[in-house]
Design a protein around this motif. Sequence first.
Motif, PDB file in Angstrom:
ATOM      1  N   UNK A   1      -4.547  -7.003   2.990  1.00 18.74           N
ATOM      2  CA  UNK A   1      -5.174  -7.044   1.675  1.00 18.74           C
ATOM      3  C   UNK A   1      -5.653  -5.646   1.260  1.00 18.74           C
ATOM      4  N   UNK A   2      -6.330  -4.961   2.166  1.00 20.18           N
ATOM      5  CA  UNK A   2      -6.819  -3.611   1.866  1.00 20.18           C
ATOM      6  C   UNK A   2      -5.659  -2.657   1.600  1.00 20.18           C
ATOM      7  N   UNK A   3      -4.605  -2.751   2.400  1.00 20.05           N
ATOM      8  CA  UNK A   3      -3.436  -1.901   2.163  1.00 20.05           C
ATOM      9  C   UNK A   3      -2.820  -2.188   0.797  1.00 20.05           C
ATOM     10  N   UNK A   4      -2.784  -3.457   0.425  1.00 18.72           N
ATOM     11  CA  UNK A   4      -2.229  -3.830  -0.875  1.00 18.72           C
ATOM     12  C   UNK A   4      -2.988  -3.218  -2.045  1.00 18.72           C
ATOM     13  N   UNK A   5      -4.278  -2.962  -1.857  1.00 15.58           N
ATOM     14  CA  UNK A   5      -5.083  -2.341  -2.901  1.00 15.58           C
ATOM     15  C   UNK A   5      -5.236  -0.834  -2.709  1.00 15.58           C
ATOM     16  N   UNK A   6      -4.433  -0.267  -1.836  1.00 12.31           N
ATOM     17  CA  UNK A   6      -4.419   1.178  -1.658  1.00 12.31           C
ATOM     18  C   UNK A   6      -5.521   1.738  -0.783  1.00 12.31           C
ATOM     19  N   UNK A   7      -6.285   0.908  -0.142  1.00 11.73           N
ATOM     20  CA  UNK A   7      -7.367   1.358   0.752  1.00 11.73           C
ATOM     21  C   UNK A   7      -6.801   1.501   2.176  1.00 11.73           C
ATOM     22  N   UNK A   8      -5.845   2.397   2.321  1.00 13.63           N
ATOM     23  CA  UNK A   8      -5.084   2.471   3.570  1.00 13.63           C
ATOM     24  C   UNK A   8      -5.892   3.027   4.739  1.00 13.63           C
ATOM     25  N   UNK A   9      -6.736   4.009   4.489  1.00 12.09           N
ATOM     26  CA  UNK A   9      -7.551   4.548   5.590  1.00 12.09           C
ATOM     27  C   UNK A   9      -8.577   3.528   6.056  1.00 12.09           C
ATOM     28  N   UNK A  10      -9.188   2.831   5.101  1.00 12.56           N
ATOM     29  CA  UNK A  10     -10.168   1.801   5.442  1.00 12.56           C
ATOM     30  C   UNK A  10      -9.485   0.667   6.209  1.00 12.56           C
ATOM     31  N   UNK A  11      -8.277   0.317   5.794  1.00 13.45           N
ATOM     32  CA  UNK A  11      -7.580  -0.791   6.456  1.00 13.45           C
ATOM     33  C   UNK A  11      -7.246  -0.456   7.907  1.00 13.45           C
ATOM     34  N   UNK A  12      -6.793   0.756   8.144  1.00 14.33           N
ATOM     35  CA  UNK A  12      -6.449   1.134   9.520  1.00 14.33           C
ATOM     36  C   UNK A  12      -7.693   1.207  10.399  1.00 14.33           C
ATOM     37  N   UNK A  13      -8.782   1.707   9.847  1.00 11.07           N
ATOM     38  CA  UNK A  13     -10.037   1.750  10.602  1.00 11.07           C
ATOM     39  C   UNK A  13     -10.549   0.337  10.854  1.00 11.07           C
ATOM     40  N   UNK A  14     -10.439  -0.527   9.853  1.00  8.77           N
ATOM     41  CA  UNK A  14     -10.834  -1.926  10.017  1.00  8.77           C
ATOM     42  C   UNK A  14     -10.031  -2.571  11.133  1.00  8.77           C
ATOM     43  N   UNK A  15      -8.736  -2.289  11.160  1.00  7.82           N
ATOM     44  CA  UNK A  15      -7.903  -2.870  12.223  1.00  7.82           C
ATOM     45  C   UNK A  15      -8.352  -2.356  13.593  1.00  7.82           C
ATOM     46  N   UNK A  16      -8.554  -1.052  13.697  1.00  6.24           N
ATOM     47  CA  UNK A  16      -8.900  -0.476  15.001  1.00  6.24           C
ATOM     48  C   UNK A  16     -10.224  -1.041  15.522  1.00  6.24           C
ATOM     49  N   UNK A  17     -11.218  -1.134  14.681  1.00  6.49           N
ATOM     50  CA  UNK A  17     -12.524  -1.624  15.120  1.00  6.49           C
ATOM     51  C   UNK A  17     -12.523  -3.147  15.210  1.00  6.49           C
TER      52      UNK A  17
ATOM     53  N   UNK B   1       0.784  -1.226   0.000  1.00  5.53           N
ATOM     54  CA  UNK B   1       0.000   0.000   0.000  1.00  5.53           C
ATOM     55  C   UNK B   1       0.814   1.272   0.000  1.00  5.53           C
ATOM     56  N   UNK B   2       2.135   1.161   0.092  1.00  6.81           N
ATOM     57  CA  UNK B   2       2.951   2.376   0.149  1.00  6.81           C
ATOM     58  C   UNK B   2       3.386   2.856  -1.233  1.00  6.81           C
ATOM     59  N   UNK B   3       3.266   2.010  -2.247  1.00  3.34           N
ATOM     60  CA  UNK B   3       3.744   2.365  -3.582  1.00  3.34           C
ATOM     61  C   UNK B   3       2.949   3.512  -4.189  1.00  3.34           C
ATOM     62  N   UNK B   4       1.662   3.569  -3.909  1.00  5.61           N
ATOM     63  CA  UNK B   4       0.824   4.594  -4.532  1.00  5.61           C
ATOM     64  C   UNK B   4       0.729   5.876  -3.706  1.00  5.61           C
ATOM     65  N   UNK B   5       1.408   5.923  -2.570  1.00  5.45           N
ATOM     66  CA  UNK B   5       1.351   7.092  -1.681  1.00  5.45           C
ATOM     67  C   UNK B   5       2.555   7.977  -1.947  1.00  5.45           C
ATOM     68  N   UNK B   6       2.283   9.232  -2.269  1.00  7.54           N
ATOM     69  CA  UNK B   6       3.382  10.161  -2.543  1.00  7.54           C
ATOM     70  C   UNK B   6       3.862  10.860  -1.271  1.00  7.54           C
ATOM     71  N   UNK B   7       3.009  10.969  -0.279  1.00  2.45           N
ATOM     72  CA  UNK B   7       3.364  11.637   0.979  1.00  2.45           C
ATOM     73  C   UNK B   7       4.166  10.679   1.862  1.00  2.45           C
ATOM     74  N   UNK B   8       5.463  10.955   2.020  1.00  4.70           N
ATOM     75  CA  UNK B   8       6.328  10.085   2.815  1.00  4.70           C
ATOM     76  C   UNK B   8       5.854   9.982   4.260  1.00  4.70           C
ATOM     77  N   UNK B   9       5.229  11.031   4.730  1.00  5.24           N
ATOM     78  CA  UNK B   9       4.730  11.050   6.104  1.00  5.24           C
ATOM     79  C   UNK B   9       3.659   9.973   6.297  1.00  5.24           C
ATOM     80  N   UNK B  10       2.782   9.792   5.314  1.00  7.73           N
ATOM     81  CA  UNK B  10       1.732   8.781   5.392  1.00  7.73           C
ATOM     82  C   UNK B  10       2.277   7.368   5.195  1.00  7.73           C
ATOM     83  N   UNK B  11       3.352   7.240   4.443  1.00  9.82           N
ATOM     84  CA  UNK B  11       3.968   5.926   4.213  1.00  9.82           C
ATOM     85  C   UNK B  11       4.371   5.305   5.539  1.00  9.82           C
TER      86      UNK B  11
END
Length: 195
Positions: free
Chosen positions: A63-79, A5-15
């Motif tokens: 899986x979600x991170x691999x498809x670039x759904x990084x915000x959804x993946x982190x929320x899924x993990x938290x809940x 999921x980090x390949x499509x993110x340009x903001x290093x801070x979010x990576x």
Amino acid sequence: LLSLGTQSISDKHQVKYIRISNFVAINTFLGSVVYLILAILWEKWYWLNSTMALSVTCLFVLFLNGFGKTNVSRTTYMVGANMLLFLNALFIGPAAQTENFFVIAIIIPFLIYDVKEWALVTAGVFIPIFFMLSFGYLSPYFTAYNLATDQQLILHKIGIGLQILLTIAAVYQFVLYNKKADEELESSNQQMSFQ
């Protein structure tokens, strides 16, 4: 796996936050595998089902991170991870003190979200606190499904080891990224001083 999921993110801070969420999901998955093996050996099927759900949730986050759904993946993990951790604690029983994993879960939002995303961090802290406080009220209703006391005590000892390893891993990730940030800042300062 850490870079999913980090390949499509340009903001290093979010990576950084995506890599740490992958790291946390992998560690949670590995910890749940230990409990899966014990659930099979002890033939505790309710506990096995809730532990399998936790394992699948961790894989789904990757899986979600691999498809670039990084915000959804982190929320899924938290809940998802907190809810299933709570369910596992109810099935295991109070002597194992698995609710102590929620103390570690309180730290995780600070690792996987930027503090500027204060609503997500607050929700991520509130969820494990809510489950930790609810455990004492709901656990008497699950005594019929609890493991035997000797099994709970074995899991308590295993849990202490896993909690130590997860805490060390979380601190390591935090220190590693702070070190990288310091090195980048130093490099930037040196480049500015040459100009």
